[in-house]
Design a protein around this motif. Structure first.
Motif: not given
Lengths: 212, 213
Positions: A76, A81, A83, A85, A89-90, A93, B163-168, B171
């Motif tokens: 993403l 920024f 990130s 996964a 990782d997923i 979470s 939740s695993s992706l949106v981890h900035f 921010v």
């Protein structure tokens, strides 16, 4: 158990597992479909060269599952920024705040159970395809593979990814990782594999029945 | 075995004094307890079936309550923190001008689970109380419920992916709420409830509906 084969010889009948209708067993031509007349449950649908195909698909599935664990799944990016996964990782979470049970549940239904099913099917089908006698415990192994079927949710996770992508795309730029594509192939493989698997034929091969 | 063999009156294995294996479709003499071919346990009708259906059904329903009242997603941005339930999230989406996706989410996480609870309850009640609906219609309903069960897990997977992706870091970040666990358990329990149902009971005529074995 010994007197079981006296009056009614096993192998003469087929019983619909869903509605208990009784049919005389007959051989079904490759490519044909035998369905229960009253509840339309498919009783047998043998396919030509299905065994070899299923083995290949199962092996491919195993390789892809292992690969999909470690490669980045989704990345993403938004305003500098980024990130990414992996599948692991997923699942992880959920590791915070009392949701740990979900980590196991998710790893099981997305990775472990599909892998186990593929391994069991390979174990059962390889000797059958190469005209060898079935391996020890082939019957319980195949039964277990059938029981696992509703719990192996690789394809459900695939659709979940699509939904998540729709939700994120207006939020940020999403890049699809290698693992995403591997997993897409995997979902296709699982679906094809299930279309070709005729459990009636496998049971017949594991213990041949006399068909008239 | 083929479709051509359409019989007006279908003999059931039970009427022929046989027990059919629900795994490998083999027929055994009545009273056989284990299938010699595949090793699974045999019973002409599973008369504990409905008990198990209701037990899992109730467990599923109990989990479905916190799944809706507790937050599914926690969104944290720089200045505030926000929690949303399943329905709350959909309503928010609707107000933000994405009515179609909001409706899809509502259908998938509220409509389908509720319909599933109702269908299983109806099927189980139709065995004990009787019904006017044809066995084929009820069997179709059962097939759909059994097929659709696992697809409800989509919701949980979406929460995990988000939740695993949106981890900035500072921010913005999204994390799963307790509803995700409750929802997943509810899905698992309803799947077990549907699997416990012995669909052969649908086809029994009223006079044979209460089997001895």
């Amino acid at each position: 158990m010994e007197d079981a084969a006296t009056s009614e010889a096993p192998g003469r009948y087929v019983v619909c597992p869903k509605c208990d209708a009784l049919y005389r067993a007959r051989s079904v031509p490759k490519g044909g479909v035998a369905a229960c007349v009253r509840c339309h449950t498919v009783l047998a649908a043998p396919r030509r060269k299905a065994g070899m195909l299923i083995i290949c698909l199962a092996l491919a599935t195993l390789i892809l599952i292992v690969a999909a664990i470690f490669f980045p799944f989704l990345t993403l990016e938004t305003r500098g920024f980024s990130s990414s996964a992996s599948l692991l990782d997923i699942a992880l979470s959920f590791s915070g705040g009392g949701l740990r049970l979900l980590v196991f549940l998710m790893l099981a239904v997305v990775l472990a159970l599909p892998a186990m099913r593929a391994a069991l099917l390979t174990y059962v089908l390889v000797p059958l395809v190469f005209d060898r006698p079935p391996r020890p415990l082939a019957a319980p192994a195949f039964r277990m593979a059938a029981n696992l079927k509703p719990w192996a949710m690789a394809e459900v996770f695939g659709i979940g990814c699509a939904v998540a992508l729709v939700k994120i795309t207006d939020l940020a730029q999403v890049a699809l990782g290698q693992a995403f594509w591997m997993f897409s192939v995997l979902v296709a493989l699982v679906v094809i594999q299930d279309r070709f698997l005729c459990s009636w034929s496998v049971w017949n091969a594991l213990s041949p029945r006399k068909t008239s | 075995m083929e479709r051509a063999l359409a019989q007006k009156d279908i003999l059931t294995a039970r009427e022929a004094r046989l027990v059919g294996c629900r795994h490998c479709a083999e027929a055994w003499p009545f009273g056989t307890t284990r299938c010699e071919r595949c090793g699974s346990r045999l019973s002409s009708r599973d008369n504990k079936s409905l008990q198990r259906v209701w037990a899992w059904w109730i467990a599923g329903l109990i989990c479905y309550i916190p799944a809706n009242t507790e937050p599914m997603l926690r969104t944290r941005t720089l200045f505030h923190e926000e929690e949303s339930t399943i329905v709350g999230g959909a309503v928010e989406l609707y107000e933000h001008g994405d009515p179609l996706i909001a409706l899809i989410i509502l259908a998938a996480s509220v409509g389908i689970p509720v319909a599933k609870f109702l269908c299983i309850a109806y099927l189980a009640l139709s065995i004990t109380r009787g019904t006017d609906r044809s066995p084929l219609a009820r069997h179709r309903m059962y097939d759909v419920v059994e097929y659709i069960g696992r697809w409800s897990m989509i919701d949980v997977f979406v929460v995990a992916i988000l939740s695993s992706l949106v981890h900035f870091s500072a921010v913005a970040s999204v994390s799963p709420g307790p509803a995700s666990l409750a929802f997943a358990l509810s899905v698992v329990f309803t799947m077990l409830s549907a699997q416990s149902f012995d669909s052969r009971l649908i086809w029994d005529r009223p006079d044979t509906a209460r089997p001895a074995h």
